[in-house]
Scaffold this active site. Structure first.
Site, PDB file in Angstrom:
ATOM      1  N   LEU A  87      47.479  91.716  58.681  1.00 35.02           N
ATOM      2  CA  LEU A  87      46.263  92.384  59.570  1.00 35.02           C
ATOM      3  C   LEU A  87      45.743  93.704  59.453  1.00 35.02           C
ATOM      4  CD1 LEU A  87      46.803  89.851  62.903  1.00 35.02           C
ATOM      5  CD2 LEU A  87      45.249  89.440  60.890  1.00 35.02           C
ATOM      6  N   LYS A 112      53.979 105.138  57.064  1.00 34.95           N
ATOM      7  CA  LYS A 112      53.102 105.017  56.360  1.00 34.95           C
ATOM      8  C   LYS A 112      51.852 105.999  56.914  1.00 34.95           C
ATOM      9  CE  LYS A 112      49.989 102.393  54.274  1.00 34.95           C
ATOM     10  NZ  LYS A 112      49.784 102.153  52.971  1.00 34.95           N
TER      11      LYS A 112
HETATM   12  P1  NAD Z   1      42.360  92.645  53.945  1.00 34.86           P
HETATM   13  O1  NAD Z   1      40.232  93.189  55.503  1.00 34.86           O
HETATM   14  O2  NAD Z   1      41.730  92.322  52.691  1.00 34.86           O
HETATM   15  O3  NAD Z   1      42.473  91.739  54.777  1.00 34.86           O
HETATM   16  C1  NAD Z   1      42.138  91.103  56.390  1.00 34.86           C
HETATM   17  C2  NAD Z   1      43.001  89.675  56.726  1.00 34.86           C
HETATM   18  O4  NAD Z   1      42.606  89.712  57.899  1.00 34.86           O
HETATM   19  C3  NAD Z   1      40.943  89.826  56.526  1.00 34.86           C
HETATM   20  O5  NAD Z   1      40.973  88.055  55.500  1.00 34.86           O
HETATM   21  C4  NAD Z   1      40.326  88.983  58.000  1.00 34.86           C
HETATM   22  O6  NAD Z   1      39.773  87.950  58.016  1.00 34.86           O
HETATM   23  C5  NAD Z   1      42.062  88.642  58.289  1.00 34.86           C
HETATM   24  N1  NAD Z   1      42.281  88.590  59.920  1.00 34.86           N
HETATM   25  C6  NAD Z   1      41.553  89.488  60.597  1.00 34.86           C
HETATM   26  N2  NAD Z   1      42.401  89.124  61.470  1.00 34.86           N
HETATM   27  C7  NAD Z   1      42.489  87.930  61.997  1.00 34.86           C
HETATM   28  C8  NAD Z   1      42.926  86.977  63.064  1.00 34.86           C
HETATM   29  N3  NAD Z   1      43.059  86.958  64.637  1.00 34.86           N
HETATM   30  N4  NAD Z   1      43.367  85.819  62.743  1.00 34.86           N
HETATM   31  C9  NAD Z   1      44.212  85.529  61.141  1.00 34.86           C
HETATM   32  N5  NAD Z   1      43.145  86.451  60.282  1.00 34.86           N
HETATM   33  C10 NAD Z   1      43.084  87.611  60.697  1.00 34.86           C
HETATM   34  O7  NAD Z   1      42.606  94.080  54.298  1.00 34.86           O
HETATM   35  P2  NAD Z   1      43.835  94.399  53.697  1.00 34.86           P
HETATM   36  O8  NAD Z   1      43.328  95.134  52.468  1.00 34.86           O
HETATM   37  O9  NAD Z   1      44.745  92.830  53.202  1.00 34.86           O
HETATM   38  O10 NAD Z   1      44.616  95.378  54.335  1.00 34.86           O
HETATM   39  C11 NAD Z   1      45.558  94.701  55.623  1.00 34.86           C
HETATM   40  C12 NAD Z   1      46.632  95.431  56.164  1.00 34.86           C
HETATM   41  O11 NAD Z   1      47.098  96.295  54.976  1.00 34.86           O
HETATM   42  C13 NAD Z   1      45.125  96.727  56.724  1.00 34.86           C
HETATM   43  O12 NAD Z   1      46.255  97.466  58.413  1.00 34.86           O
HETATM   44  C14 NAD Z   1      45.438  97.889  55.635  1.00 34.86           C
HETATM   45  O13 NAD Z   1      45.505  99.290  56.250  1.00 34.86           O
HETATM   46  C15 NAD Z   1      47.407  97.707  55.209  1.00 34.86           C
HETATM   47  N6  NAD Z   1      47.519  98.025  53.732  1.00 34.86           N
HETATM   48  C16 NAD Z   1      45.969  97.939  52.286  1.00 34.86           C
HETATM   49  C17 NAD Z   1      46.727  97.749  51.786  1.00 34.86           C
HETATM   50  C18 NAD Z   1      45.540  97.678  50.727  1.00 34.86           C
HETATM   51  O14 NAD Z   1      45.331  98.121  49.369  1.00 34.86           O
HETATM   52  N7  NAD Z   1      44.509  96.808  50.795  1.00 34.86           N
HETATM   53  C19 NAD Z   1      47.968  98.835  51.063  1.00 34.86           C
HETATM   54  C20 NAD Z   1      48.370  99.243  52.054  1.00 34.86           C
HETATM   55  C21 NAD Z   1      48.567  98.807  53.737  1.00 34.86           C
END
Ligand code: NAD
Length: 297
Positions: A64, A173
């Site tokens: 999330l 992280k």
């Molecule tokens: P994203 O915004 O693409 O995905 C997050 C998802 O969570 C969304 O689809 C949203 O609809 C969903 N969501 C929010 N609240 C919710 C709930 N209550 N119930 C169900 N779904 C819910 O973000 P992401 O890029 O996938 O990143 C997710 C996590 O991973 C973040 O904490 C980010 O910092 C971390 N991260 C991202 C990357 C990257 O390259 N994108 C790399 C490492 C870590």
């Protein structure tokens, strides 16, 4: 194994698909219909709520955006039931989101009080690493809980590090992402300077990649469109790591630096630059779009 996967966005989607491909029964849930449609197309079952996905789960994986989402999912909020109230006895919780270490410790303690195992397992490697199953996991939690999680983490990643107790994965992280945020700005600055002088961006990128300025952004994530295949820069800065997520991570790093009285001047500067970029309307674009702030429009 029955796995509930909550949060199937840019990162969680491909991670859930990899668990499904490895032969597990995955029940996914996301608030976004588009995210649900993407994993459904890949053969992953989609539940109608997080509670439905988790009600028969041996393991819950969450991916999330931030601390508030993770706390609400597990502890409940505004009368909505939290997963800690409905999970089957002895379930294992793997939270892969990047959140405050204090939030991981709060949720972890509540989970343990109800007899569940909990690890914080934030990741590095970007969306390409999530799709390829080559993520790096930074784990906080007991050896025993990590032992249970390891076979699943190995299906989604190539490197698994045990950083310490619950919360330690998150601390590792934010140190990493503070460095990444700084490196992306530095890389963007150097690329923009070369471009302003008429250098060929591919040639400059290759020179720096193989010289003393070489870093992950130059290896895998060049911010200039057309320099590398498969990067967010090449698809209008979509489908990567959002500027607002980087801003969140730099905020977590700075909050932590204040708590432990550490000096992080470049981290503070980087947070301000991503904040200004977000205020200019680019918060939803990949963080490598920060180069646009440093170039002539
Ligand atoms: P994203 O915004 O693409 O995905 C997050 C998802 O969570 C969304 O689809 C949203 O609809 C969903 N969501 C929010 N609240 C919710 C709930 N209550 N119930 C169900 N779904 C819910 O973000 P992401 O890029 O996938 O990143 C997710 C996590 O991973 C973040 O904490 C980010 O910092 C971390 N991260 C991202 C990357 C990257 O390259 N994108 C790399 C490492 C870590």
């Amino acid at each position: 194994m029955n796995i509930a996967f909550i949060g199937i966005g840019n990162m969680g989607g491909p991670m859930a698909i990899n668990l499904q491909k490895a032969g597990h029964e995955v029940q996914a849930f996301d608030l976004s219909a588009a995210a649900c449609a993407t994993v459904r197309e890949a053969g992953v079952a989609v539940a109608s709520s997080a509670v439905e996905a988790a009600s028969k789960a041996d393991v819950v994986v969450s991916m999330l955006p931030a601390s508030a989402h993770v706390e609400a999912l597990y502890l409940g909020k505004d009368g909505q039931v939290g997963l800690l109230d409905i999970l089957p006895a002895g379930a294992l919780i793997i939270d892969c989101s990047t959140i405050a270490a204090a939030s991981a410790q709060k949720v972890g303690a509540a989970a343990q009080a109800k007899g569940y195992d909990f690890i914080d397992a934030p990741v590095s490697g970007g969306t390409a690493g999530a799709a390829a199953g080559t993520l790096t996991f930074m784990v906080g939690g007991s050896e025993q809980a990590l032992g249970r999680a390891r076979p699943l983490l190995e299906k989604m990643g190539a490197n698994i590090f045990h950083a310490g107790d619950i919360g330690a994965g998150q601390t590792a992280k934010i140190c990493n992402n503070m460095l990444l945020g700084i490196l992306m700005i530095g890389t963007s600055e150097a690329m923009a300077l070369g471009l302003a002088n008429g250098l060929d961006p591919k040639a400059l990128a290759e020179i720096m990649r193989r010289s003393s300025g070489g870093n992950w952004a130059l290896e895998k994530y060049n911010p200039v469109p057309g320099v590398m295949d498969g990067t967010p820069a090449g698809r209008g800065y979509t489908g990567g790591f959002g500027t607002d997520l980087m801003l969140k991570d730099l905020g977590l790093a700075l909050e932590n630096a204040m708590q432990v009285r550490a000096s992080t001047p470049l981290g503070a500067m980087a947070r301000s630059l991503y904040a200004a970029h977000s205020l200019s309307g680019k918060g939803g674009m990949d963080f490598s779009s920060i180069i646009q702030m440093l170039q002539k429009a």
